[in-house]
Design a protein around this motif. Structure first.
Motif, PDB file in Angstrom:
ATOM      1  N   PHE A 123       0.864  -1.176   0.000  1.00  0.00           N
ATOM      2  CA  PHE A 123       0.000   0.000   0.000  1.00  0.00           C
ATOM      3  C   PHE A 123       0.905   1.231   0.000  1.00  0.00           C
ATOM      4  CE2 PHE A 123      -2.962   2.884   2.613  1.00  0.00           C
ATOM      5  CZ  PHE A 123      -3.634   3.306   1.481  1.00  0.00           C
TER       6      PHE A 123
ATOM      7  N   ILE B 155      -1.190  -1.264  -4.291  1.00  0.00           N
ATOM      8  CA  ILE B 155      -2.434  -0.588  -3.960  1.00  0.00           C
ATOM      9  C   ILE B 155      -2.164   0.882  -3.652  1.00  0.00           C
ATOM     10  CG2 ILE B 155      -4.356  -0.509  -2.312  1.00  0.00           C
ATOM     11  CD1 ILE B 155      -3.926  -3.549  -1.924  1.00  0.00           C
ATOM     12  N   TYR B 156      -2.999   1.762  -4.230  1.00  0.00           N
ATOM     13  CA  TYR B 156      -2.812   3.193  -4.044  1.00  0.00           C
ATOM     14  C   TYR B 156      -4.021   3.869  -3.414  1.00  0.00           C
ATOM     15  CZ  TYR B 156       1.337   2.670  -6.896  1.00  0.00           C
ATOM     16  OH  TYR B 156       2.563   2.276  -7.363  1.00  0.00           O
TER      17      TYR B 156
ATOM     18  N   LEU C  70      -7.192   3.328  -0.407  1.00  0.00           N
ATOM     19  CA  LEU C  70      -7.601   2.501   0.724  1.00  0.00           C
ATOM     20  C   LEU C  70      -8.746   1.567   0.357  1.00  0.00           C
ATOM     21  CD1 LEU C  70      -7.172   1.875   3.717  1.00  0.00           C
ATOM     22  CD2 LEU C  70      -8.783   3.709   4.265  1.00  0.00           C
TER      23      LEU C  70
ATOM     24  N   LEU D  19      -7.526  -1.756  -0.521  1.00  0.00           N
ATOM     25  CA  LEU D  19      -7.020  -2.457   0.658  1.00  0.00           C
ATOM     26  C   LEU D  19      -8.174  -3.020   1.474  1.00  0.00           C
ATOM     27  CD1 LEU D  19      -4.114  -2.882   1.797  1.00  0.00           C
ATOM     28  CD2 LEU D  19      -4.598  -1.040   3.396  1.00  0.00           C
TER      29      LEU D  19
ATOM     30  N   ILE E  60       3.646  -1.257   4.136  1.00  0.00           N
ATOM     31  CA  ILE E  60       3.330   0.168   4.015  1.00  0.00           C
ATOM     32  C   ILE E  60       4.568   0.935   4.445  1.00  0.00           C
ATOM     33  CG2 ILE E  60       1.771   2.036   4.677  1.00  0.00           C
ATOM     34  CD1 ILE E  60      -0.288  -0.070   5.465  1.00  0.00           C
TER      35      ILE E  60
END
Length: 305
Positions: free
Chosen positions: A106, A149-150, A152, A155, A175
């Motif tokens: 992330f 992943i960019y 939330l 996620l 992260i």
């Protein structure tokens, strides 16, 4: 069979994740699960978003994108270098040598080329290029390749999937310099006892819970107030996400989070779940409050219950 993390909707002309497509289908913004194409340059291969037309109670797996025909030979989605080999678009698409248990990632900062998402290249606009999946008649599917992943929302989608598969303690996400198990990363606000150490800690978490109200202030800022209460020592604490007007107005990526926030203003109590990544700031006046001040909308997600 291959799975893509994003596809272009021919109905709304937006690049969507499966989670976005599911939401848009429920909202009536799209009507055909087959009206998607590959986002690779020079490729128009048809994509189907499997399961968005099924009620949640009847789904064996969450919605995902599946190719309905072959990609073009010039499609750059399959020109990606992996850890141990190179995928050139063969039948499997993802090398067997690729590690199966690597963490998702992330990213708190997008690459320079992450502007409005158009037909973008792998690893430049946050595309999880391809995932090898295996399926049995019973519907069991495993995604092998880790995700970049960019936002939330993606996620949260991973968290919900792993929760259903009872994998929250086994699956992890990186992260920055920190690594978490999903079970460690996500903290529900309800009955959460947040102590002094957690408040000053640099180790952020994803806090989430049911929403009391979403209100727009006179200055254009928006406050998301949780109905669920945390505690600080022995005091009950209200938790709020404070979103600056400038953050709402300047979000440059094609993601439904802006509409999700603005359309939820005045929504009924406990009809929404909100998620925020960060560290709560303790503020004490007449009452005890935990406030989040996210730097951008990539760190917020809202979902209808």
């Amino acid at each position: 069979m291959t799975s893509l993390s994003k596809a272009l909707s021919l109905e709304c002309d937006e690049i969507l994740t499966p989670e976005d497509a599911d939401l848009y289908f429920q909202q009536g913004k799209i009507a055909d699960k087959r009206n998607f194409i590959c986002i690779g340059l020079n490729c128009g291969c048809r994509i189907t978003c499997v399961n968005i037309d099924k009620p949640s109670s009847k789904r064996k797996v969450d919605p995902y994108f599946r190719t309905a025909e072959l990609h073009s030979e010039s499609c750059n989605i399959y020109e990606t270098n992996y850890q141990n080999t190179v995928d050139y678009g063969d039948v499997a698409h993802v090398p067997d040598e690729q590690k199966k248990d690597e963490n998702d990632s992330f990213f708190l900062k997008r690459p320079k080329h992450h502007l409005v998402e158009t037909r973008a290249q792998p690893d430049i606009s946050g595309i999880e290029t391809v995932s090898k999946i295996t399926g049995k008649d019973g519907g069991h599917i495993e995604h092998y390749s880790p995700s970049r992943i960019y936002h939330l929302g993606s996620l949260v989608g991973k968290y919900n999937k792993y929760e259903k598969m009872n994998l929250l303690k086994r699956k992890g996400v990186s992260i920055g310099d920190n690594s978490y198990a999903y079970s460690e990363l996500f903290k529900r606000i309800k009955n959460q006892n947040i102590n002094d150490h957690q408040v000053i800690s640099n180790r952020e978490r994803v806090y989430w819970g049911q929403v009391e109200s979403i209100i727009k202030l006179n200055n254009g800022d928006v406050n998301i107030i949780f109905s669920e209460k945390a505690t600080f020592k022995t005091a009950s604490a209200t938790t709020t996400i404070s979103i600056k007007r400038s953050i709402l107005n300047n979000y440059r990526f094609k993601r439904p989070i802006v509409d999700a926030i603005t359309n939820s203003i005045g929504a009924e109590k406990n009809k929404l779940m909100a998620y925020v990544f960060g560290t709560p700031k303790l503020e004490v006046d007449d009452f005890v409050n935990f406030n989040f001040y996210p730097l951008n909308l990539d760190l917020i997600e809202i979902k209808k219950i």
